[in-house]
Write a protein that holds these residues in place. Structure first.
Motif, PDB file in Angstrom:
ATOM      1  N   ASN A  64       0.798  -1.141   0.185  1.00  0.00           N
ATOM      2  CA  ASN A  64       0.033  -0.076   0.005  1.00  0.00           C
ATOM      3  C   ASN A  64       0.982   1.221  -0.084  1.00  0.00           C
ATOM      4  N   PRO A  65       1.893   1.256   0.707  1.00  0.00           N
ATOM      5  CA  PRO A  65       2.829   2.664   0.821  1.00  0.00           C
ATOM      6  C   PRO A  65       3.567   2.598  -0.645  1.00  0.00           C
ATOM      7  N   LEU A  66       3.969   1.249  -1.066  1.00  0.00           N
ATOM      8  CA  LEU A  66       5.028   1.395  -2.059  1.00  0.00           C
ATOM      9  C   LEU A  66       4.556   2.205  -3.364  1.00  0.00           C
ATOM     10  N   TRP A  67       3.601   1.759  -3.794  1.00  0.00           N
ATOM     11  CA  TRP A  67       3.018   2.507  -5.018  1.00  0.00           C
ATOM     12  C   TRP A  67       3.077   3.840  -5.017  1.00  0.00           C
ATOM     13  N   PRO A  68       2.383   4.545  -4.202  1.00  0.00           N
ATOM     14  CA  PRO A  68       2.164   6.071  -3.996  1.00  0.00           C
ATOM     15  C   PRO A  68       3.870   6.887  -3.829  1.00  0.00           C
ATOM     16  N   THR A  69       4.488   6.051  -2.925  1.00  0.00           N
ATOM     17  CA  THR A  69       5.884   6.342  -2.629  1.00  0.00           C
ATOM     18  C   THR A  69       6.696   6.762  -3.985  1.00  0.00           C
ATOM     19  N   LEU A  70       6.640   5.419  -4.541  1.00  0.00           N
ATOM     20  CA  LEU A  70       7.364   5.185  -6.044  1.00  0.00           C
ATOM     21  C   LEU A  70       6.880   6.604  -6.821  1.00  0.00           C
ATOM     22  N   GLY A  71       5.640   6.684  -7.168  1.00  0.00           N
ATOM     23  CA  GLY A  71       5.210   7.777  -7.684  1.00  0.00           C
ATOM     24  C   GLY A  71       5.487   9.111  -7.446  1.00  0.00           C
ATOM     25  N   ALA A  72       5.567   9.310  -6.071  1.00  0.00           N
ATOM     26  CA  ALA A  72       6.133  10.629  -5.360  1.00  0.00           C
ATOM     27  C   ALA A  72       7.795  10.913  -5.974  1.00  0.00           C
ATOM     28  N   LEU A  73       8.494   9.841  -5.895  1.00  0.00           N
ATOM     29  CA  LEU A  73       9.645   9.991  -6.148  1.00  0.00           C
ATOM     30  C   LEU A  73      10.100  10.680  -7.560  1.00  0.00           C
ATOM     31  N   VAL A  74       9.359   9.855  -8.426  1.00  0.00           N
ATOM     32  CA  VAL A  74       9.403  10.238  -9.711  1.00  0.00           C
ATOM     33  C   VAL A  74       8.716  11.865  -9.937  1.00  0.00           C
ATOM     34  N   GLY A  75       7.812  11.930  -9.493  1.00  0.00           N
ATOM     35  CA  GLY A  75       7.198  13.459  -9.574  1.00  0.00           C
ATOM     36  C   GLY A  75       8.210  14.422  -8.986  1.00  0.00           C
ATOM     37  N   PHE A  76       8.660  13.983  -7.982  1.00  0.00           N
ATOM     38  CA  PHE A  76       9.606  14.958  -7.247  1.00  0.00           C
ATOM     39  C   PHE A  76      10.997  15.099  -8.160  1.00  0.00           C
ATOM     40  N   GLY A  77      11.445  14.061  -8.652  1.00  0.00           N
ATOM     41  CA  GLY A  77      12.590  14.227  -9.464  1.00  0.00           C
ATOM     42  C   GLY A  77      12.207  15.040 -10.678  1.00  0.00           C
ATOM     43  N   LEU A  78      10.981  14.984 -11.171  1.00  0.00           N
ATOM     44  CA  LEU A  78      10.436  15.704 -12.442  1.00  0.00           C
ATOM     45  C   LEU A  78      10.588  17.144 -12.239  1.00  0.00           C
ATOM     46  N   ALA A  79       9.963  17.173 -11.009  1.00  0.00           N
ATOM     47  CA  ALA A  79       9.455  18.750 -10.855  1.00  0.00           C
ATOM     48  C   ALA A  79      11.065  19.360 -10.349  1.00  0.00           C
ATOM     49  N   ARG A  80      12.065  18.846  -9.622  1.00  0.00           N
ATOM     50  CA  ARG A  80      13.230  19.512  -9.635  1.00  0.00           C
ATOM     51  C   ARG A  80      13.958  19.531 -10.756  1.00  0.00           C
ATOM     52  N   VAL A  81      13.796  18.605 -11.707  1.00  0.00           N
ATOM     53  CA  VAL A  81      14.581  18.794 -13.418  1.00  0.00           C
ATOM     54  C   VAL A  81      13.804  20.223 -13.888  1.00  0.00           C
ATOM     55  N   ILE A  82      12.611  19.970 -13.888  1.00  0.00           N
ATOM     56  CA  ILE A  82      11.909  21.208 -14.689  1.00  0.00           C
ATOM     57  C   ILE A  82      12.202  22.664 -13.886  1.00  0.00           C
ATOM     58  N   SER A  83      12.358  22.575 -12.660  1.00  0.00           N
ATOM     59  CA  SER A  83      12.564  23.971 -12.028  1.00  0.00           C
ATOM     60  C   SER A  83      14.095  24.277 -12.183  1.00  0.00           C
ATOM     61  N   GLY A  84      14.802  23.136 -12.199  1.00  0.00           N
ATOM     62  CA  GLY A  84      16.241  23.494 -12.891  1.00  0.00           C
ATOM     63  C   GLY A  84      16.447  24.020 -14.018  1.00  0.00           C
ATOM     64  N   PHE A  85      15.870  23.588 -15.086  1.00  0.00           N
ATOM     65  CA  PHE A  85      15.805  24.321 -16.421  1.00  0.00           C
ATOM     66  C   PHE A  85      15.161  25.472 -16.268  1.00  0.00           C
ATOM     67  N   VAL A  86      14.019  25.927 -15.569  1.00  0.00           N
ATOM     68  CA  VAL A  86      13.345  27.055 -15.568  1.00  0.00           C
ATOM     69  C   VAL A  86      14.424  28.136 -14.921  1.00  0.00           C
ATOM     70  N   LYS A  87      14.988  27.844 -13.718  1.00  0.00           N
ATOM     71  CA  LYS A  87      16.109  28.639 -12.924  1.00  0.00           C
ATOM     72  C   LYS A  87      17.112  29.164 -13.662  1.00  0.00           C
ATOM     73  N   ARG A  88      17.464  28.134 -14.749  1.00  0.00           N
ATOM     74  CA  ARG A  88      18.867  28.129 -15.266  1.00  0.00           C
ATOM     75  C   ARG A  88      18.836  29.619 -16.091  1.00  0.00           C
ATOM     76  N   LYS A  89      20.021  30.318 -15.848  1.00  0.00           N
ATOM     77  CA  LYS A  89      20.370  31.647 -16.365  1.00  0.00           C
ATOM     78  C   LYS A  89      20.801  31.295 -17.850  1.00  0.00           C
ATOM     79  N   LYS A  90      20.143  32.213 -18.749  1.00  0.00           N
ATOM     80  CA  LYS A  90      20.405  32.114 -20.066  1.00  0.00           C
ATOM     81  C   LYS A  90      21.682  33.165 -20.222  1.00  0.00           C
ATOM     82  N   PRO A  91      22.391  32.810 -21.344  1.00  0.00           N
ATOM     83  CA  PRO A  91      23.691  33.611 -21.683  1.00  0.00           C
ATOM     84  C   PRO A  91      23.125  35.126 -22.249  1.00  0.00           C
TER      85      PRO A  91
END
Length: 94
Positions: A64-91
């Protein structure tokens, strides 16, 4: 949609929202809430008086805790990657 798919999607959405928190440590700490809430949900579900006990009830505490936790880890990583691209400074050079 099965319950496993629903748990993955809901966990992914919650993980994505946790990944949008500006401080990475605070967002990562909020991920601990998901398995704890799912364990509480499992206890409530298994203590339902109208439910008949089963030999495989102990597996609910794992899966029961396994599936939402795995989904949360993937969602967390995706959000961190997207926010990293958005916050990256442009030359500045054109």
């Amino acid at each position: 949609m099965t319950t496993i798919e629903a748990a993955l999607v809901i966990g992914g959405i919650l993980g994505f929202l946790a990944g949008l928190i500006p401080r990475a440590k605070a967002g990562c700490a909020t991920l601990f809430v998901i398995p704890i809430v799912m364990l509480i949900y499992t206890v409530i579900e298994l203590n339902d008086p109208s439910r008949r006990p089963d030999a495989l009830d102990a597996l609910y505490y794992i899966f029961n805790p396994l599936w939402p936790t795995l989904g949360a880890l993937v969602g967390f990583g995706l959000a961190r990657v997207i926010s990293g691209f958005v916050k990256r400074k442009k030359p500045d050079g054109s």
